[in-house]
Design a protein around this motif. Structure first.
Motif, PDB file in Angstrom:
ATOM      1  N   UNK B 147       9.365  35.346  30.254  1.00  0.00           N
ATOM      2  CA  UNK B 147       8.725  35.340  28.932  1.00  0.00           C
ATOM      3  C   UNK B 147       7.959  34.057  28.661  1.00  0.00           C
ATOM      4  N   UNK B 148       7.294  34.039  27.510  1.00  0.00           N
ATOM      5  CA  UNK B 148       6.522  32.863  27.125  1.00  0.00           C
ATOM      6  C   UNK B 148       7.463  31.819  26.553  1.00  0.00           C
ATOM      7  N   UNK B 193      -7.721  42.599  16.065  1.00  0.00           N
ATOM      8  CA  UNK B 193      -6.684  43.620  16.266  1.00  0.00           C
ATOM      9  C   UNK B 193      -5.441  42.963  16.856  1.00  0.00           C
ATOM     10  N   UNK B 194      -4.280  43.316  16.301  1.00  0.00           N
ATOM     11  CA  UNK B 194      -3.038  42.666  16.724  1.00  0.00           C
ATOM     12  C   UNK B 194      -1.981  43.675  17.140  1.00  0.00           C
ATOM     13  N   UNK B 195      -1.058  43.222  17.972  1.00  0.00           N
ATOM     14  CA  UNK B 195       0.123  44.020  18.298  1.00  0.00           C
ATOM     15  C   UNK B 195       1.053  44.030  17.094  1.00  0.00           C
ATOM     16  N   UNK B 199       6.190  41.076  18.538  1.00  0.00           N
ATOM     17  CA  UNK B 199       5.630  40.738  19.843  1.00  0.00           C
ATOM     18  C   UNK B 199       5.156  39.306  19.821  1.00  0.00           C
ATOM     19  N   UNK B 200       5.574  38.547  20.834  1.00  0.00           N
ATOM     20  CA  UNK B 200       5.243  37.134  20.784  1.00  0.00           C
ATOM     21  C   UNK B 200       3.734  36.923  20.894  1.00  0.00           C
ATOM     22  N   UNK B 201       3.048  37.847  21.583  1.00  0.00           N
ATOM     23  CA  UNK B 201       1.601  37.694  21.713  1.00  0.00           C
ATOM     24  C   UNK B 201       0.908  37.765  20.356  1.00  0.00           C
ATOM     25  N   UNK B 202       1.485  38.546  19.454  1.00  0.00           N
ATOM     26  CA  UNK B 202       0.934  38.626  18.101  1.00  0.00           C
ATOM     27  C   UNK B 202       0.940  37.248  17.446  1.00  0.00           C
ATOM     28  N   UNK B 203       2.091  36.589  17.538  1.00  0.00           N
ATOM     29  CA  UNK B 203       2.237  35.267  16.920  1.00  0.00           C
ATOM     30  C   UNK B 203       1.334  34.254  17.619  1.00  0.00           C
ATOM     31  N   UNK B 204       1.272  34.367  18.946  1.00  0.00           N
ATOM     32  CA  UNK B 204       0.445  33.433  19.704  1.00  0.00           C
ATOM     33  C   UNK B 204      -1.023  33.577  19.318  1.00  0.00           C
ATOM     34  N   UNK B 208      -3.496  30.827  17.771  1.00  0.00           N
ATOM     35  CA  UNK B 208      -4.792  30.457  18.346  1.00  0.00           C
ATOM     36  C   UNK B 208      -5.836  30.410  17.243  1.00  0.00           C
ATOM     37  N   UNK B 209      -5.856  31.463  16.440  1.00  0.00           N
ATOM     38  CA  UNK B 209      -6.858  31.532  15.382  1.00  0.00           C
ATOM     39  C   UNK B 209      -6.666  30.410  14.375  1.00  0.00           C
ATOM     40  N   UNK B 210      -5.402  30.123  14.042  1.00  0.00           N
ATOM     41  CA  UNK B 210      -5.126  29.073  13.085  1.00  0.00           C
ATOM     42  C   UNK B 210      -5.587  27.728  13.630  1.00  0.00           C
ATOM     43  N   UNK B 211      -5.313  27.495  14.931  1.00  0.00           N
ATOM     44  CA  UNK B 211      -5.741  26.249  15.557  1.00  0.00           C
ATOM     45  C   UNK B 211      -7.255  26.147  15.582  1.00  0.00           C
TER      46      UNK B 211
END
Lengths: 313, 313
Positions: B147-148, B193-195, B199-204, B208-211
DNA sequence: TAAAAATACTCCATAGGTATTTTAT
DNA sequence: ATAAAATACCTATGGAGTATTTTTA
């Protein structure tokens, strides 16, 4: 099928080094123990003990099996301790080791109180050096260690208890005794007395001096295998030089005829922690022990002083 | 005296929820299992299973006993695996879980090779979300997780495998597809579009967008419980917006009709690790697995890029 | 020639099986 | 009424004992 009984026989045999004594310790006869050891060896298809020497020693693979057996046994014991803890009964055997420069000053502070609070806990205490404690914790021969940290061992978990400042201990009639606080320069020409190799306090003291830019402290040639700080203090008092002692040792003032002088800020300090192996699951007894010790420590040691510099081990 | 057999019955009973099936799974009859469970409960002096409901569930203390029993059982199994490893035979059962955004792209890369290299290893693979994998690792229901990271769980050990950069995936005809690299500003007016939640990819992706200083990314209202990145990609291709995909997913290019656009530096990246519980002692199989996976990963992902920014989980 | 470990043989405690009853749904 | 768990009773495996032989120091 491996049984817990067999694993118990295994560790007893390693401990006693011969079948007769091991059998006695397990309350069975020698043939019973012989048979089970043999059966286990046959089942696993390996020779665990080298019987060609006396006392009997584990083979290399046997040593690994023994270490793992101790894990299994202690994890099994933890099931029953889990139940005790759920009943708020803190009980069971707890094997504790303390470093020599801490044990005579720290143990008297909390032992009586802890034992009366948790009479069902059977404490088995020993005094060992840091490296031996680390090894024993890793091999599950010990439950908890009380020592200076951080250790940088990632299989061990450290629970910091308090921060212990260092002090200079010098003879009443020495030049140092005239000072309010001791700074870098003051130690340059004095004779430093140290504990024997292997004691973490020795290394810590040397580090203090090095940080004080005393590049080459004048080290006295008297060193003590006993690791007794008290002996060192007697020598200081009789004019052989000065030494560095931790805070809890300093508080045994009544018996001392020398002078305890604080360092000027930032005061060199060591962190003292309760250390367990990652596999230690008896969280109840652990928190009670930490709580007991902390409640007996002078409160000023519990907080991180502003003007301290931490000396690693 | 607790026996390993009893502990085995315990975990089987929890798993199957009734005595009959559990007994069958243990190759004994129902009364045998009933008797041993009862004997263990009597010995320990606690009720482990609440039989008043169907399927049978552990009591609170029973749950703790079960978790600890799984530790004992796996630590016992480790004795035999220790021996196998000493013989250079990597073998035994290995329970592996992978997060959904990694599993379809990573597993095909190394599975065949690993299984042919170590045919005696019985891999049991499942796809789960990060939080479930963490829980299962802690409870010894699982051996390793992919996992991540970092997870910030101190009972787990992370073995970093590679760093996986993120890419933007957009429809061929979209404005984004015209770009060489995607920077902060470019995403502002696009539909993301999000999961589904969890799902951790959703948060990631959100991170990314926030950063990228996109304070409020325009989130599309289409979200997928399936957790299938592939479904998300199909939606991107049919003009519903853009999404963020990890590097290994991007490499499945052949099937995609959309455009994969790299981020401008520093490229957002996630760390992918193999995670085990601290009590996992099968170092041989662990190192072989790590080695196998790394050898199948595109080499540019193995090194830490200079101009990456790491996105935590 | 002692002392220690392995072998031979016997015993019995108990894990496990079969048949049946009791208990919940 | 049916399925599941507990009880009763029997069987037999194997852990543990005593007596003895073999091995090593």
């Amino acid at each position: 099928m491996i049984t817990l009984t067999q694993l118990g026989y295994l560790v007893a045999l390693e401990r006693y080094g011969n079948f007769r004594q091991a059998a006695k310790a397990c309350y069975v006869t020698q043939p019973t123990l012989s048979m089970q050891i043999k059966k286990l060896e046959d089942d696993l298809g390996v020779v665990i003990f080298d019987r060609s020497i006396q006392p009997i020693k584990p083979t290399p693979i046997g040593q690994k099996i023994l270490d793992q057996s101790r894990v299994v046994i202690s994890q099994t014991a933890a099931i029953e301790e889990l139940i005790s803890e759920a009943r708020d009964e803190i009980s069971g055997e707890l094997r504790l080791a303390v470093i020599p420069t801490l044990s005579p000053y720290l143990l008297p502070l909390f032992l009586a109180k802890f034992q009366s609070s948790y009479p069902k806990v059977q404490l088995i205490i020993e005094e060992s050096r840091t490296s031996d404690i680390i090894e024993a914790l890793k091999r599950n021969k010990l439950d908890v260690g009380l020592l200076a940290t951080p250790l940088g061992e990632d299989s061990l978990v450290e629970h910091p208890l308090f921060n212990e400042p260092f002090y200079v201990y010098a003879a009443k009639q020495s030049a140092l005794a005239k000072l309010e606080t001791v700074s870098d320069q003051d130690l340059k020409n004095e004779n430093l007395l140290l504990l024997a190799e292997g004691h973490c306090l020795r290394e810590q003291t040397l580090r203090v001096c090095r940080q004080s830019r005393i590049k080459n402290p004048k080290v006295g040639d008297l060193q003590f295998a006993s690791g007794s700080l008290e002996t060192l203090c007697r020598l200081v008092e009789t004019g052989h030089g000065y030494t560095v002692i931790p805070d809890l040792a300093r508080r045994w003032e009544s018996r001392r005829s020398g002078s305890v002088i604080p360092f000027s800020t930032p005061i060199p300090t060591r962190e003292v922690s309760l250390v367990v192996h990652h596999s230690f699951v008896r969280s109840g007894i652990l928190s009670k022990l930490i709580q007991s010790i902390k409640s007996c420590i002078p409160s000023e040691l519990l907080k991180n002083g502003l003007s301290q510099r931490t000396i690693g081990i």
